[in-house]
Design a protein around this motif. Structure first.
Motif, mmCIF file in Angstrom:
data_model
loop_
_atom_site.group_PDB
_atom_site.id
_atom_site.type_symbol
_atom_site.label_atom_id
_atom_site.label_comp_id
_atom_site.label_asym_id
_atom_site.label_seq_id
_atom_site.Cartn_x
_atom_site.Cartn_y
_atom_site.Cartn_z
ATOM 1 N N LEU A 20 4.170 5.770 -5.055
ATOM 2 C CA LEU A 20 4.400 5.805 -6.818
ATOM 3 C C LEU A 20 3.166 6.302 -7.563
ATOM 4 O O LEU A 20 3.634 7.203 -8.377
ATOM 5 N N MET A 21 1.931 6.071 -7.165
ATOM 6 C CA MET A 21 0.749 6.535 -7.946
ATOM 7 C C MET A 21 0.714 8.016 -7.676
ATOM 8 O O MET A 21 0.546 8.798 -8.700
ATOM 9 N N ASN A 22 0.694 8.365 -6.645
ATOM 10 C CA ASN A 22 0.800 9.937 -6.150
ATOM 11 C C ASN A 22 1.913 10.528 -6.902
ATOM 12 O O ASN A 22 1.738 11.906 -7.207
ATOM 13 N N THR A 23 2.986 10.115 -6.919
ATOM 14 C CA THR A 23 4.248 10.740 -7.599
ATOM 15 C C THR A 23 4.087 11.030 -8.763
ATOM 16 O O THR A 23 4.790 12.026 -9.468
ATOM 17 N N MET A 24 2.980 10.259 -9.657
ATOM 18 C CA MET A 24 2.770 10.924 -10.897
ATOM 19 C C MET A 24 2.338 12.295 -11.089
ATOM 20 O O MET A 24 2.169 12.668 -12.072
ATOM 21 N N ASP A 25 1.772 12.777 -10.120
ATOM 22 C CA ASP A 25 1.072 13.986 -9.693
ATOM 23 C C ASP A 25 2.276 15.036 -10.128
ATOM 24 O O ASP A 25 1.942 16.201 -10.633
ATOM 25 N N VAL A 51 0.716 -1.315 -0.016
ATOM 26 C CA VAL A 51 0.070 0.041 0.012
ATOM 27 C C VAL A 51 0.906 1.334 -0.113
ATOM 28 O O VAL A 51 0.651 2.021 -0.784
ATOM 29 N N PHE A 52 1.857 1.458 0.760
ATOM 30 C CA PHE A 52 2.763 2.394 0.976
ATOM 31 C C PHE A 52 3.609 2.821 -0.095
ATOM 32 O O PHE A 52 3.090 3.751 -0.762
ATOM 33 N N VAL A 53 4.216 1.886 -0.691
ATOM 34 C CA VAL A 53 4.997 2.178 -1.893
ATOM 35 C C VAL A 53 4.108 2.222 -3.048
ATOM 36 O O VAL A 53 4.308 3.095 -3.863
ATOM 37 N N TRP A 54 3.131 1.445 -3.404
ATOM 38 C CA TRP A 54 2.274 1.627 -4.469
ATOM 39 C C TRP A 54 1.600 2.824 -4.352
ATOM 40 O O TRP A 54 1.657 3.595 -5.595
#
Lengths: 156, 295
Positions: B130-135, B124-127
């Motif tokens: 990473l998904m947030n980082t696409m922002d 949950v944390f890493v995924w």
């Protein structure tokens, strides 16, 4: 922004990734990290032990060195003493030898002196006889006057 | 569309539309063409998306989320395989730092025995991170690239999966399913039901207790439902708002954008990390609550 089947797809992906992490990532990582932790702890303990050993060895070597120094000092002093003794002995020996030489020289001189005196005595005796002969104008019977001659030569 | 002018409104709505693949029914009027039979296709407009209904997929969100999840799995797996060989370096250090951080969080919060929770928290944390980082990828790069590659100036492409409620609800409903599963597994159906009905109002008098049941159930049920909903909406709301502001900033003249874009992006790094962290912590907390036998 409507809810659709993406929801289901995401759930499936989520379960898949959890499964993968649980099966292949988490146990391996944790096991490896724990192993390394143990190894580091062992290494640190070994280093500490080594340091202790080194300190011990250093202490030991200091003691040994001091012992050696002491021994060397004793040996040196002994040697000095022995040297002094040898010198003393040599001196004694030389003294004795010189005395002996002196004594023998003295006796030799004495002998020579005696010999020379003897010679002189004989020569004086001969001279005396020859003188007497001259005076008397005749031959002096040596045997007849031997007693006198010997007496004279003894007085010389 | 005969005229291809980009207005602020069209720019924003275009950025907020997912690439949807779904089935258009027969007889649908598509840009003047009547479809003769039901067809699976990419939606060209919000109207078509509406027409496709529930059984359609946000291909961009799903694709990116799956791609990022695969990146996470691949890199962590690679590190995990080589972990015990000597001193860690570079990326391996980072991975181990994250793992240790997650492990500590789980140990602090989760008091029961379950081998699933820690890997789940890590995922949950890493995924989510990473998904947030696409922002933080400039809002036009990937969409424009996708439009060029697809040869379609109207190609929809959203790159931040967590700005899609489908994605956040996909996560939170899975967590919710696990909450229900473990609640029932650990406490039994009766235990779970009594937890839902005998608190927070309780009485020694049986009759009064029975009278309390509806009120208790209402409160506890709302509390239960609030867990997945708040989990999903918190993440979605934060990232959606962040994305929205990036889009608005992108409407400014290009030479002035950086004055707002830079501070917001720097601030957003915090949000990106914080939301991933909160999501993880709440998942652990909820799972812990599901495992606890006495209320």
């Amino acid at each position: 922004m409507n809810i659709n089947a993406t929801l289901i797809g995401q759930s499936i992906a989520f379960i898949m990734f959890i499964w993968f992490t649980m099966k292949f990532v988490w146990p391996l990582l944790l096991k490896g990290m724990e192993e390394r932790q143990a190894r580091i702890a062992d290494g640190l303990a070994a280093a500490e032990q080594g340091q202790k050993d080194f300190a011990d060895a250093q202490e030991k070597s200091t003691i040994e060195i001091n012992k050696g120094k002491e021994q060397a000092a004793t040996i040196i002093s002994q040697a000095q003493k022995r040297g002094d003794e040898i010198v003393e002995e040599a001196r004694d020996l030389a003294k004795k030898e010189s005395e002996r030489i002196k004594e023998s020289a003295v006796s030799e001189i004495e002998q020579e002196k005696e010999k020379a005196r003897q010679d002189l005595r004989n020569q004086v005796a001969t001279l005396a006889i020859t003188g007497a002969e001259q005076i008397l104008m005749r031959e002096v019977d040596q045997n007849a006057h031997n007693e006198v001659l010997t007496k004279i030569s003894k007085e010389l | 569309m005969a005229v291809d002018t980009i207005t602020s409104k069209s720019y924003i709505t275009h950025h907020l539309q997912n690439l949807v693949y779904g089935k258009l029914p027969a007889g649908f009027d598509r840009d003047g063409q009547i479809l003769e039979e039901a067809t699976w296709t990419f939606a060209h407009s919000p109207e078509e998306v509406l027409e496709m209904g529930f059984w359609s997929f946000n291909v961009d969100s799903l694709g990116w989320s799956f791609f990022l999840g695969a990146i996470f799995s691949y890199f962590f797996y690679r590190v995990a395989r080589n972990v015990s060989k000597g001193a860690p370096s570079g990326f391996s250090n980072l991975v181990e730092m994250i793992v240790e951080f997650v492990d500590n969080s789980v140990k602090d919060i989760f008091h029961s025995e379950n081998k699933l929770i820690a890997p789940m928290a890590l995922t949950v944390f890493v995924w989510v991170f990473l998904m947030n980082t696409m922002d933080l990828v400039p809002v036009d790069w990937l969409p424009v690239l996708a439009q060029k590659l697809a040869g379609d100036p109207h190609f929809y492409f959203k790159v931040v999966p967590t700005t899609d409620p489908n994605i956040t609800f996909g996560l939170s409903l899975t967590v919710f399913a696990m909450i229900l599963y473990y609640s029932i597994k650990m406490k039994g159906v009766g235990g779970f039901l009594s937890e839902l009905t005998l608190h927070p109002f309780s009485s020694k008098n049986t009759v009064v207790q029975i009278l309390f049941i509806p009120a208790n159930f209402l409160l506890e049920f709302v509390g239960l439902i609030a867990k997945p909903v708040s989990l999903a909406l918190r993440l979605f709301g934060n990232l959606y708002a962040g994305e929205m502001i990036f889009i608005l900033i992108a409407l400014l003249p290009f030479w002035i954008q950086w004055t707002l874009h830079l501070p917001w992006a720097i601030f957003h790094i915090l949000i990106v990390l914080l939301q991933a962290f909160i999501f993880m912590i709440l998942v652990i907390v909820y799972m812990d609550m599901a495992h606890q036998k006495d209320h």
